[in-house]
Scaffold this motif. Structure first.
Motif, mmCIF file in Angstrom:
data_model
loop_
_atom_site.group_PDB
_atom_site.id
_atom_site.type_symbol
_atom_site.label_atom_id
_atom_site.label_comp_id
_atom_site.label_asym_id
_atom_site.label_seq_id
_atom_site.Cartn_x
_atom_site.Cartn_y
_atom_site.Cartn_z
ATOM 1 N N GLY A 1 57.591 45.660 1.131
ATOM 2 C CA GLY A 1 57.900 46.201 -0.090
ATOM 3 C C GLY A 1 58.991 45.221 -0.453
ATOM 4 O O GLY A 1 59.082 44.270 -0.435
ATOM 5 N N LYS A 2 60.008 46.070 -0.998
ATOM 6 C CA LYS A 2 61.225 45.523 -1.587
ATOM 7 C C LYS A 2 62.109 44.852 -0.477
ATOM 8 O O LYS A 2 63.000 44.051 -1.029
ATOM 9 N N SER A 3 61.958 45.225 0.661
ATOM 10 C CA SER A 3 62.659 44.709 1.773
ATOM 11 C C SER A 3 61.987 43.095 2.355
ATOM 12 O O SER A 3 62.564 42.531 3.026
ATOM 13 N N LEU A 4 60.847 42.704 1.598
ATOM 14 C CA LEU A 4 60.385 41.486 2.003
ATOM 15 C C LEU A 4 61.245 40.268 1.981
ATOM 16 O O LEU A 4 61.609 39.352 2.909
ATOM 17 N N ARG A 5 62.178 40.383 1.004
ATOM 18 C CA ARG A 5 63.144 39.260 0.774
ATOM 19 C C ARG A 5 64.173 39.220 1.838
ATOM 20 O O ARG A 5 64.313 38.010 2.369
ATOM 21 N N LEU A 6 64.710 40.297 2.294
ATOM 22 C CA LEU A 6 65.706 40.538 3.287
ATOM 23 C C LEU A 6 64.729 39.827 4.753
ATOM 24 O O LEU A 6 65.846 39.117 5.384
ATOM 25 N N PHE A 7 63.695 40.263 4.939
ATOM 26 C CA PHE A 7 63.030 39.779 6.162
ATOM 27 C C PHE A 7 62.916 38.316 5.940
ATOM 28 O O PHE A 7 62.775 37.483 6.925
ATOM 29 N N GLN B 1 64.485 36.135 4.395
ATOM 30 C CA GLN B 1 65.734 35.385 4.463
ATOM 31 C C GLN B 1 66.177 35.203 6.300
ATOM 32 O O GLN B 1 66.841 34.490 6.447
ATOM 33 N N ARG B 2 66.207 36.567 6.394
ATOM 34 C CA ARG B 2 66.693 36.717 7.802
ATOM 35 C C ARG B 2 65.851 36.518 8.911
ATOM 36 O O ARG B 2 66.740 35.842 10.104
ATOM 37 N N TYR B 3 64.740 36.487 8.983
ATOM 38 C CA TYR B 3 63.924 36.234 9.911
ATOM 39 C C TYR B 3 62.816 35.222 9.867
ATOM 40 O O TYR B 3 61.804 34.957 10.422
ATOM 41 N N VAL B 4 62.924 34.372 8.979
ATOM 42 C CA VAL B 4 62.036 33.225 8.318
ATOM 43 C C VAL B 4 61.627 32.343 9.735
ATOM 44 O O VAL B 4 60.173 31.993 9.640
ATOM 45 N N ASP B 5 62.428 31.998 10.587
ATOM 46 C CA ASP B 5 61.732 31.236 11.862
ATOM 47 C C ASP B 5 61.213 32.006 13.122
ATOM 48 O O ASP B 5 60.992 31.440 13.788
#
Length: 126
Positions: A109-115, A117-121
Motif C-alpha cells: 500500500g502506501k508503505s511501498l515508497r518507504l520499502f 527507498q530503504r530496501y531497493v537493493d
C-alpha cells in the motif's frame, strides 16, 4: 524449520515474554524461543511487544527478529508489516533474503515508497 516447541512450552514462553516483571534474560529467551512455535498466538505476542513504545529497545528488537523468522517460515502479515517503524522493520526483514522471499508490492500500500527507498537493493524487493 527446526522442530517446534510443544503447545505448553509456547504458552509458557508467551507468558514469560508478556510478563514485564520477569527479568530481561528470561524475556529475551522467551522471544527467541517463540520463533519455534506454530500458530497465531506467538505472532500476536511478539507483535504486541514490538509495537509497544514503553518496552526497552532490546526487547522490541528481539521480538522483531523472531516475528520476522515466523513470517518468513509461514506467511507474512502485510497489514502488520506496514505498521512497523524503521529501524525495527530492518530487524523483521533481516532473514527474508535467506528464505528467498519476495514481498508482494501490491500489499504494501502506501508503505511501498518507504520499502522501495530503504530496501531497493534487497532480494525480497525484486
Amino acid at each position: 524449520m527446526t522442530k517446534g516447541l510443544s503447545t505448553e512450552d509456547c504458552e509458557n514462553c508467551i507468558s514469560y515474554l508478556l510478563d514485564r516483571s520477569e527479568d530481561a534474560n528470561t524475556r529475551v529467551a522467551a522471544a527467541e524461543s517463540l520463533m519455534y512455535c506454530i500458530g497465531q498466538a506467538p505472532k500476536d505476542a511478539l507483535f504486541k511487544v514490538l509495537m509497544d513504545d514503553s518496552e526497552p529497545d532490546y526487547m522490541r528488537e528481539e521480538a522483531a527478529g523472531s516475528l520476522g523468522t515466523l513470517w518468513a517460515e509461514s506467511e507474512i502479515e502485510y497489514e502488520r508489516l506496514i505498521k512497523i517503524p524503521p529501524p525495527l522493520l530492518d530487524e523483521v526483514l533481516c532473514d527474508f533474503d535467506l528464505y528467498n522471499l519476495k514481498l508482494n508490492k501490491l500489499k504494501l500500500g502506501k508503505s511501498l515508497r518507504l520499502f522501495m527507498q530503504r530496501y531497493v537493493d534487497r532480494k525480497f524487493m525484486a
